[in-house]
Enzyme design. Sequence first.
Site, PDB file in Angstrom:
ATOM      1  N   ASP A 123      -6.187  13.764 -25.291  1.00  0.00           N
ATOM      2  CA  ASP A 123      -6.269  12.371 -24.826  1.00  0.00           C
ATOM      3  C   ASP A 123      -5.661  11.516 -25.931  1.00  0.00           C
ATOM      4  O   ASP A 123      -6.327  11.178 -26.903  1.00  0.00           O
ATOM      5  CB  ASP A 123      -7.736  12.012 -24.567  1.00  0.00           C
ATOM      6  CG  ASP A 123      -7.911  10.555 -24.145  1.00  0.00           C
ATOM      7  OD1 ASP A 123      -6.927   9.793 -24.193  1.00  0.00           O
ATOM      8  OD2 ASP A 123      -9.048  10.182 -23.780  1.00  0.00           O
ATOM      9  N   ARG A 161      -2.310  -2.330 -18.548  1.00  0.00           N
ATOM     10  CA  ARG A 161      -3.504  -1.481 -18.454  1.00  0.00           C
ATOM     11  C   ARG A 161      -3.245  -0.444 -17.364  1.00  0.00           C
ATOM     12  O   ARG A 161      -3.089  -0.785 -16.194  1.00  0.00           O
ATOM     13  CB  ARG A 161      -4.731  -2.310 -18.057  1.00  0.00           C
ATOM     14  CG  ARG A 161      -4.888  -3.613 -18.792  1.00  0.00           C
ATOM     15  CD  ARG A 161      -6.282  -4.151 -18.651  1.00  0.00           C
ATOM     16  NE  ARG A 161      -7.141  -3.364 -19.500  1.00  0.00           N
ATOM     17  CZ  ARG A 161      -7.201  -3.514 -20.817  1.00  0.00           C
ATOM     18  NH1 ARG A 161      -6.505  -4.430 -21.431  1.00  0.00           N
ATOM     19  NH2 ARG A 161      -7.986  -2.743 -21.525  1.00  0.00           N
ATOM     20  N   GLU A 180      -0.488   4.871  -0.457  1.00  0.00           N
ATOM     21  CA  GLU A 180      -1.273   6.100  -0.667  1.00  0.00           C
ATOM     22  C   GLU A 180      -0.374   7.316  -0.521  1.00  0.00           C
ATOM     23  O   GLU A 180       0.437   7.402   0.394  1.00  0.00           O
ATOM     24  CB  GLU A 180      -2.407   6.179   0.358  1.00  0.00           C
ATOM     25  CG  GLU A 180      -3.621   5.378  -0.054  1.00  0.00           C
ATOM     26  CD  GLU A 180      -4.796   5.561   0.896  1.00  0.00           C
ATOM     27  OE1 GLU A 180      -4.625   6.188   1.966  1.00  0.00           O
ATOM     28  OE2 GLU A 180      -5.879   5.070   0.583  1.00  0.00           O
ATOM     29  N   THR A 203      -3.688   6.288 -22.113  1.00  0.00           N
ATOM     30  CA  THR A 203      -3.603   4.933 -21.592  1.00  0.00           C
ATOM     31  C   THR A 203      -2.220   4.407 -21.963  1.00  0.00           C
ATOM     32  O   THR A 203      -1.547   4.946 -22.840  1.00  0.00           O
ATOM     33  CB  THR A 203      -4.668   4.008 -22.220  1.00  0.00           C
ATOM     34  OG1 THR A 203      -4.598   4.130 -23.643  1.00  0.00           O
ATOM     35  CG2 THR A 203      -6.056   4.357 -21.746  1.00  0.00           C
ATOM     36  N   TYR A 205       0.856  -1.201   0.000  1.00  0.00           N
ATOM     37  CA  TYR A 205       0.000   0.000   0.000  1.00  0.00           C
ATOM     38  C   TYR A 205       0.880   1.236   0.000  1.00  0.00           C
ATOM     39  O   TYR A 205       1.874   1.296   0.725  1.00  0.00           O
ATOM     40  CB  TYR A 205      -0.891   0.026   1.249  1.00  0.00           C
ATOM     41  CG  TYR A 205      -2.351   0.099   0.879  1.00  0.00           C
ATOM     42  CD1 TYR A 205      -2.861   1.226   0.237  1.00  0.00           C
ATOM     43  CD2 TYR A 205      -3.217  -0.962   1.127  1.00  0.00           C
ATOM     44  CE1 TYR A 205      -4.192   1.280  -0.149  1.00  0.00           C
ATOM     45  CE2 TYR A 205      -4.544  -0.916   0.743  1.00  0.00           C
ATOM     46  CZ  TYR A 205      -5.029   0.211   0.103  1.00  0.00           C
ATOM     47  OH  TYR A 205      -6.334   0.267  -0.287  1.00  0.00           O
ATOM     48  N   LYS A 209      -2.426   0.599 -25.167  1.00  0.00           N
ATOM     49  CA  LYS A 209      -2.827   0.502 -26.584  1.00  0.00           C
ATOM     50  C   LYS A 209      -1.551   0.486 -27.437  1.00  0.00           C
ATOM     51  O   LYS A 209      -0.755  -0.429 -27.291  1.00  0.00           O
ATOM     52  CB  LYS A 209      -3.817   1.611 -26.900  1.00  0.00           C
ATOM     53  CG  LYS A 209      -5.094   1.405 -26.058  1.00  0.00           C
ATOM     54  CD  LYS A 209      -6.128   2.480 -26.178  1.00  0.00           C
ATOM     55  CE  LYS A 209      -7.277   2.187 -25.218  1.00  0.00           C
ATOM     56  NZ  LYS A 209      -8.220   3.310 -25.121  1.00  0.00           N
TER      57      LYS A 209
HETATM   58  C1  LIG Z   1      -9.214   3.647 -24.337  1.00  0.00           C
HETATM   59  C2  LIG Z   1      -9.508   5.081 -24.171  1.00  0.00           C
HETATM   60  C3  LIG Z   1      -9.890   5.613 -22.928  1.00  0.00           C
HETATM   61  C4  LIG Z   1     -10.225   4.784 -21.712  1.00  0.00           C
HETATM   62  O1  LIG Z   1      -9.340   3.907 -21.255  1.00  0.00           O
HETATM   63  P1  LIG Z   1      -9.763   2.719 -20.235  1.00  0.00           P
HETATM   64  O2  LIG Z   1      -8.435   2.257 -19.788  1.00  0.00           O
HETATM   65  O3  LIG Z   1     -10.540   1.725 -21.022  1.00  0.00           O
HETATM   66  O4  LIG Z   1     -10.568   3.334 -19.141  1.00  0.00           O
HETATM   67  C5  LIG Z   1     -10.072   6.980 -22.856  1.00  0.00           C
HETATM   68  N1  LIG Z   1      -9.903   7.771 -23.922  1.00  0.00           N
HETATM   69  C6  LIG Z   1      -9.561   7.293 -25.135  1.00  0.00           C
HETATM   70  C7  LIG Z   1      -9.402   8.228 -26.281  1.00  0.00           C
HETATM   71  C8  LIG Z   1      -9.362   5.937 -25.303  1.00  0.00           C
HETATM   72  O5  LIG Z   1      -9.051   5.478 -26.509  1.00  0.00           O
END
Ligand SMILES: *Cc1c(COP(=O)(O)O)cnc(C)c1O
Length: 385
Positions: A196, A231, A48, A222, A46, A225
Amino acid sequence: MKDLQIEKLIKAEEKRQKSVVNLIASENYVSDDVLKALGSKLTNKYAEGYPGARYYGGNEVVDKIENLAKERALKAFKLSKKTWGVNVQPLSGSPANVAVYLALVPVGGKIMGMSLDHGGHLTHGHKVSITGKVWDQIAYGVDPKTERIDYDVLKTLAKKEKPNLIVAGFTAYPRKVDWKKMREVADSCGAILMVDMSHIAGLVAGGAYPTPFKYAHIVTTTVHKTLRGPRAAIIFSKTELSKKIDKAVFPGMQGGPHINQIAGVAVALKEASDASFKIYAKQVIKNAQALAKELQNLGWRIVSGGTDTHLLLVDTMSQGISGKEASDRLESEGIIVNMNTIPNDRRKPMDPSGIRLGTAGETTRGKKEKDMIALAKRIDKILKS
Ligand SMILES: *Cc1c(COP(=O)(O)O)cnc(C)c1O
């Protein structure tokens, strides 16, 4: 493993992953090193708080891991500590985006984001997401003819609605975004520009797609991807905003960070800073373009006429087959894709007009352009039979 039920299911999933062609644009295959970090005893701790300021004892090792992840995040995107802060604690992309809004947009304030059916994400203010309940979405889309962003239309909308924050970054937009113009749109109404880059982060790190950092106030991403990590998510912020962001992530949104996951992020970022990742990122795009071109040759309409990224949208209705049927038929032949709305779709999200294909995963597995051409032919044959 002593738990035979779960062990059997893990094995079954490993077998499934091996046996299919995976064209899901948001998936990838992590290295054994990333898996090792994820499956380590770091999960027991933990922590925090932040490095040097934790609410629990025993964090001398964990602090080093988190600091290393932050350093590597800056390095992977060629950023200076002087101008950019970084937070590696968000558990995934959605909570990262919510944390940014929590930090910077008052409750009831306006978030201007692309609508879901044009390629935005749920967390860009869609009404079924908390982001559309706590804040007000001002939705934008793509131009009906070019299926690309029209920055003048965006500017007019921004001036009229005066959003607090504009989100640029998408789940199904295959084209380059002009980040400079996006910043001009934000400046025209005094909004914060949040990019994003979840889908394209690996392409940016590999130098194969324009970097948004010159123009954004905030960049979220993220890690799982195109960046090919566990993740998880990262929030980059101009240093003057970083305190607010850190407070919003913890204690605003989350409790203890997942240290095993942060170690996995650090491993992935090191891999993404390697020269070989540049070659990977370029190949991902070349593969997507080869796939798009061959599908076009075979008569399929590709949204916006092609791609500059790892993903493409196929208008399956251009050959009289719905996205759901296309996806189901491909799956029965071992090709995994997802059905997807296309811009200005007349059909419903549960049975839209297209499918989304991405090449990040198959490129990790060593596929090249010639494999993509063969794959396009296979897809065409399955869908036309
Ligand atoms: C995949 C994605 C997210 C969310 O990610 P999670 O890990 O599934 O919560 C947010 N914004 C964009 C543009 C994404 O492609």
